[in-house]
Scaffold this active site. Structure first.
Site, PDB file in Angstrom:
ATOM      1  N   ASP A 114      -9.092 -26.052 -11.646  1.00  0.00           N
ATOM      2  CA  ASP A 114      -7.899 -25.769 -11.120  1.00  0.00           C
ATOM      3  C   ASP A 114      -7.634 -26.445 -13.157  1.00  0.00           C
ATOM      4  OD1 ASP A 114      -5.075 -27.054 -10.985  1.00  0.00           O
ATOM      5  OD2 ASP A 114      -5.785 -26.562  -8.926  1.00  0.00           O
ATOM      6  N   ILE A 165      -5.980 -27.274   0.874  1.00  0.00           N
ATOM      7  CA  ILE A 165      -7.693 -26.677   1.368  1.00  0.00           C
ATOM      8  C   ILE A 165      -8.131 -27.222   0.559  1.00  0.00           C
ATOM      9  CG2 ILE A 165      -8.595 -24.848   2.410  1.00  0.00           C
ATOM     10  CD1 ILE A 165      -6.464 -25.692   3.854  1.00  0.00           C
ATOM     11  N   SER A 174      -7.421 -17.324   9.084  1.00  0.00           N
ATOM     12  CA  SER A 174      -6.277 -18.534   8.717  1.00  0.00           C
ATOM     13  C   SER A 174      -6.660 -19.361   9.656  1.00  0.00           C
ATOM     14  CB  SER A 174      -5.112 -17.931   8.740  1.00  0.00           C
ATOM     15  OG  SER A 174      -4.732 -17.908   9.839  1.00  0.00           O
ATOM     16  N   CYS A 175      -5.769 -20.695   9.753  1.00  0.00           N
ATOM     17  CA  CYS A 175      -5.897 -21.695  10.016  1.00  0.00           C
ATOM     18  C   CYS A 175      -5.675 -21.323  12.268  1.00  0.00           C
ATOM     19  CB  CYS A 175      -4.805 -23.285  10.070  1.00  0.00           C
ATOM     20  SG  CYS A 175      -3.446 -22.438   9.553  1.00  0.00           S
ATOM     21  N   THR A 176      -4.515 -20.362  11.861  1.00  0.00           N
ATOM     22  CA  THR A 176      -4.009 -20.401  13.414  1.00  0.00           C
ATOM     23  C   THR A 176      -4.942 -19.256  13.739  1.00  0.00           C
ATOM     24  OG1 THR A 176      -1.691 -20.482  12.360  1.00  0.00           O
ATOM     25  CG2 THR A 176      -1.847 -19.263  14.319  1.00  0.00           C
ATOM     26  N   SER A 221     -10.342 -18.899   1.592  1.00  0.00           N
ATOM     27  CA  SER A 221      -9.679 -19.734   2.672  1.00  0.00           C
ATOM     28  C   SER A 221      -8.101 -19.630   2.335  1.00  0.00           C
ATOM     29  CB  SER A 221      -9.917 -21.325   1.884  1.00  0.00           C
ATOM     30  OG  SER A 221      -8.714 -21.345   1.486  1.00  0.00           O
ATOM     31  N   ARG A 280       8.615 -22.753  11.504  1.00  0.00           N
ATOM     32  CA  ARG A 280       7.686 -24.019  11.148  1.00  0.00           C
ATOM     33  C   ARG A 280       8.784 -25.287  11.217  1.00  0.00           C
ATOM     34  NH1 ARG A 280       4.835 -22.661   6.336  1.00  0.00           N
ATOM     35  NH2 ARG A 280       2.995 -21.090   6.853  1.00  0.00           N
ATOM     36  N   ARG A 337      -7.820 -20.249 -15.749  1.00  0.00           N
ATOM     37  CA  ARG A 337      -6.362 -19.678 -15.427  1.00  0.00           C
ATOM     38  C   ARG A 337      -6.956 -18.170 -14.832  1.00  0.00           C
ATOM     39  NH1 ARG A 337      -0.924 -20.956 -15.793  1.00  0.00           N
ATOM     40  NH2 ARG A 337      -0.629 -22.252 -16.889  1.00  0.00           N
ATOM     41  N   ASN A 377      -3.939 -27.924  11.644  1.00  0.00           N
ATOM     42  CA  ASN A 377      -3.679 -26.696  10.666  1.00  0.00           C
ATOM     43  C   ASN A 377      -4.549 -26.913   8.927  1.00  0.00           C
ATOM     44  OD1 ASN A 377      -1.246 -27.610  10.885  1.00  0.00           O
ATOM     45  ND2 ASN A 377      -1.192 -27.295   8.937  1.00  0.00           N
TER      46      ASN A 377
END
Length: 333
Positions: free
Chosen positions: A33, A12, A149-151, A120, A232, A78, A314
């Site tokens: 990151d 993402i 969420s994407c869903t 996200s 899934r 971190r 998604n």
């Protein structure tokens, strides 16, 4: 233009960055990151097995990630509280590690100078917004929000249109969902969710999802009326929602098609799509809609009981909504 930092350069994080450069709607100024160094970031951003090579230039220069000539500050912290977002000029932060999803944890970004955080992922306590559904309820007293969420982003726009026109008495959702990074390539241990640890490429795996219940948070009238589960399946990307619901007012299937098509061309343009083509999942790879209603796939048992089908990328559809939510939030500053 709102200046954005991205925390977590995974699926993402990278695709929000792509969406930002494709659309030119927001300005990515920093990325954090701890697990990916600068040169690896160049490689991971440039090459994508699912969405293809980035159409543009990517390089490392003077310790920065340079995309299409734009230099982006890189951090490798971190602890989110240690990221100096303010120094990089980032006012909004996309929290896309999947780890810091509560108000308290995501709030750590504010210590480094960020003004607002967009999670996200669904959040247990942060207010959730779905573009086209309840984004108008956002007000700028909120410092931390979730893009759900994407869903939920696929289901909610469709549920809204159906509920507004015919009333949903109750409904069950199934999402047939592509593989994501939390799954295993071969059988392995998986905490309490034993099935989730089975080989992703070999199995259809029944799984839980809070996506349907979350619709009740973004459309309060549907609270307690929807729930759902997931399967899934061994595909790399693109998922599909099956919403089976009982309608308050009688409706012919053609009536449903008509109102969804109107919404897709009007108030929900760009968010809810509509197709009568004989499509399959691959046809939606890299699609930017939250949800595309498949008129030919749905069925009605009678005027009060229907099964409605809607597709979504998604990864990329969702990433584009993260960008859109930030643009909307910035308009309220």
């Amino acid at each position: 233009m709102v200046k954005v930092g991205v925390n977590g350069f995974g699926r993402i994080g990278r695709l929000v960055t792509r969406a930002a450069f494709n659309s030119g709607k927001v300005d990515i100024v920093a990325i954090n990151d701890p697990f990916i160094d600068l040169h690896y970031m160049v490689y991971m951003f440039q090459y994508d097995s699912t969405h293809g090579k980035f159409h543009g230039t990517v390089k490392a220069e003077n310790g920065k990630l340079v995309i299409n000539g734009k230099a982006i500050t890189i951090f490798q912290e971190r602890d989110p509280a240690n990221i100096k977002w303010g120094d990089a000029g980032a006012t909004y932060v996309v929290e896309s590690t999947g780890v810091f999803t509560t108000m308290e944890k995501a709030g750590a970004h504010l210590k480094g100078g960020a003004k607002r955080v967009i999670i996200s992922a669904p959040s247990a306590d942060a207010p959730m917004f779905v573009m086209g559904v309840n984004h108008e309820k956002y007000d700028n007293s909120l410092k931390i929000v979730s893009n759900a969420s994407c869903t939920t982003n696929c289901l909610a726009p469709l549920a809204k249109v159906i509920h507004d026109h015919f009333g949903i008495v109750e409904g069950l959702m199934t999402t047939v969902h592509a593989i994501t990074a939390t799954q295993k390539t071969v059988d392995g241990p998986s905490g309490k969710l034993w099935r989730d640890g089975r080989g992703a490429a070999q199995n259809i795996i029944p799984a839980s999802t809070g996506a349907a219940k979350a619709v009740g948070k973004v459309i309060p009238e549907l609270n307690g009326k929807l729930t759902g589960m997931a399967f899934r399946v061994p595909t790399p990307n693109v998922s599909v929602v099956d919403l089976t619901c009982r309608l308050e007012k009688p409706a012919k299937y053609d009536d449903i098609k008509k109102v969804v098509k109107q919404a897709s061309e009007g108030p929900l343009k760009g968010i809810l799509g509509y197709t009568e083509d004989q499509v399959v999942s691959c046809d939606f790879n890299s699609d930017t809609h939250s949800s595309t209603f498949d008129a030919g796939a749905g069925i009605a048992l009678n005027d009060h009981f229907v099964k409605l089908i809607s597709w979504y990328d998604n990864e990329f559809g969702y990433s584009n909504r993260v960008v859109d939510l930030m643009v909307h939030m910035a308009s309220k500053e």
